[in-house]
Write a protein that holds these residues in place. Structure first.
Motif, PDB file in Angstrom:
ATOM      1  N   THR A 216      -4.663  -1.624  -4.982  1.00  0.00           N
ATOM      2  CA  THR A 216      -3.426  -0.845  -4.942  1.00  0.00           C
ATOM      3  C   THR A 216      -2.258  -1.640  -5.509  1.00  0.00           C
ATOM      4  O   THR A 216      -1.518  -1.142  -6.367  1.00  0.00           O
ATOM      5  CB  THR A 216      -3.135  -0.418  -3.485  1.00  0.00           C
TER       6      THR A 216
ATOM      7  N   TYR B 171      -0.224  -1.014  -9.054  1.00  0.00           N
ATOM      8  CA  TYR B 171       1.219  -0.836  -8.985  1.00  0.00           C
ATOM      9  C   TYR B 171       1.935  -1.792  -9.945  1.00  0.00           C
ATOM     10  O   TYR B 171       2.820  -1.387 -10.707  1.00  0.00           O
ATOM     11  CB  TYR B 171       1.722  -1.045  -7.549  1.00  0.00           C
TER      12      TYR B 171
ATOM     13  N   THR C  48     -13.014   8.124  -6.018  1.00  0.00           N
ATOM     14  CA  THR C  48     -12.144   6.970  -6.272  1.00  0.00           C
ATOM     15  C   THR C  48     -12.859   5.939  -7.136  1.00  0.00           C
ATOM     16  O   THR C  48     -12.214   5.135  -7.795  1.00  0.00           O
ATOM     17  CB  THR C  48     -11.698   6.281  -4.968  1.00  0.00           C
TER      18      THR C  48
ATOM     19  N   LEU D 118      -3.308   4.703  -8.621  1.00  0.00           N
ATOM     20  CA  LEU D 118      -2.632   4.137  -7.445  1.00  0.00           C
ATOM     21  C   LEU D 118      -3.023   4.915  -6.188  1.00  0.00           C
ATOM     22  O   LEU D 118      -3.390   4.325  -5.161  1.00  0.00           O
ATOM     23  CB  LEU D 118      -1.116   4.185  -7.665  1.00  0.00           C
TER      24      LEU D 118
ATOM     25  N   MET E  64      -6.700   4.207  -5.368  1.00  0.00           N
ATOM     26  CA  MET E  64      -6.886   2.883  -4.774  1.00  0.00           C
ATOM     27  C   MET E  64      -6.459   2.898  -3.303  1.00  0.00           C
ATOM     28  O   MET E  64      -7.110   2.274  -2.462  1.00  0.00           O
ATOM     29  CB  MET E  64      -6.068   1.827  -5.527  1.00  0.00           C
ATOM     30  N   ALA E  65      -5.385   3.615  -3.008  1.00  0.00           N
ATOM     31  CA  ALA E  65      -4.919   3.697  -1.628  1.00  0.00           C
ATOM     32  C   ALA E  65      -5.943   4.443  -0.767  1.00  0.00           C
ATOM     33  O   ALA E  65      -6.272   4.018   0.347  1.00  0.00           O
ATOM     34  CB  ALA E  65      -3.554   4.377  -1.575  1.00  0.00           C
TER      35      ALA E  65
ATOM     36  N   SER F 290      -1.506  -7.472  -0.405  1.00  0.00           N
ATOM     37  CA  SER F 290      -0.617  -6.797  -1.357  1.00  0.00           C
ATOM     38  C   SER F 290       0.710  -7.520  -1.453  1.00  0.00           C
ATOM     39  O   SER F 290       1.247  -7.726  -2.556  1.00  0.00           O
ATOM     40  CB  SER F 290      -0.388  -5.344  -0.939  1.00  0.00           C
TER      41      SER F 290
END
Lengths: 118, 136
Positions: free
Chosen positions: A25, A29, B34, B79, B82-83, B124
């Motif tokens: 993620t 991004y 996904t 995005l 991936m989430a 992240s």
């Protein structure tokens, strides 16, 4: 009894899935949204010098290789299993196509990363 | 007798579109889909690495391609995928990993799931911090 090769693919699937869950993620991004739209502290975040230096360092090189290769192995294994759910079964051809894709991605990224030197 | 049985054409329910029959199956399929985002993003990064190895002009071409509106749109889909992947990966993890015991008591599935999500948030933040390192 012939040994099954499925643990290898399962291991690659698991490793790639974990890496994608942890970093996917944020990576998408950064490279696909923040940098292209300039949501960054400076416009130099992904300039050539910086990324080239990152990819020359063994940590950066290893990270990029692990992400690209394992994402690919994870995805093709999952796609292969899902194709079975929609009636396309795991014949040799389908397996070769899926795993061949991941192998090609692995080799191309390995050659490119190695050609950048250390 | 046998000709009688072979002439029968018993009804066999078709499996076509089975995953559209139930919300649970649709969530399952969305989760499996996904994988396409993960595969395509891997290809995007592979192209980036190839372009990087070809020199500065090639690299800047890749960066310019990423700035096109279509690319940004596709990456927004990536995005989201991936989430969804991160969310479901750790929801499934308690079912796929061997049972874990701490102090003789089995660790609850929800604890494992939440720990996974927490590590994802930390990873992240670390990645974003690394990307911003030495900038500004």
């Amino acid at each position: 009894m012939k040994r099954s090769n499925s643990p290898i693919f399962w291991l690659l699937f698991g490793a790639g899935g974990m890496l994608a869950a942890l970093f996917g993620t944020a990576l998408v991004y950064i490279t696909g949204v923040a940098v292209p739209l300039n949501f960054t502290p400076s416009s130099e975040m992904m300039n050539y010098t910086r990324i080239h230096a990152f990819a020359q360092h063994w940590i950066g090189k290893g990270f990029l290789f692990a992400v690209i290769a394992l994402f690919a192995w994870h995805a093709v294994h999952r796609i292969l299993c899902s194709l079975h759910d929609v009636g396309i079964h795991k014949t040799l051809g389908v397996k070769l196509l899926c795993y061949g894709c991941a192998m090609a991605i692995t080799l191309v990224s390995a050659v490119s990363l190695l050609s950048l030197g250390f | 007798m046998s000709s009688n049985t072979s002439a029968r054409r018993p009804y066999v329910r078709s499996m076509r579109g089975w995953w559209r029959r139930d919300r649970f199956f649709m969530v399952y399929m969305a989760r499996e889909l996904t994988a396409f985002a993960v595969l395509l993003y891997s290809v995007v990064l592979m192209v980036g690495v190839v372009r990087l190895s070809q020199g500065e002009a090639a690299w800047n071409g890749w960066l310019a391609a990423l700035r096109s509106p279509w690319s940004v749109l596709v990456h927004l889909v990536f995005l989201l995928s991936m989430a969804v992947h991160a969310k479901s990966w750790f929801e499934i993890m308690p079912k796929t990993m061997p049972a874990m015991f701490i102090g003789g008591k089995r660790v609850a599935a929800l604890t494992i799931t939440r720990a996974g999500w927490a590590v994802t948030v930390l990873a992240s933040i670390a990645l974003l911090a690394l990307a911003c390192w030495g900038q500004s």
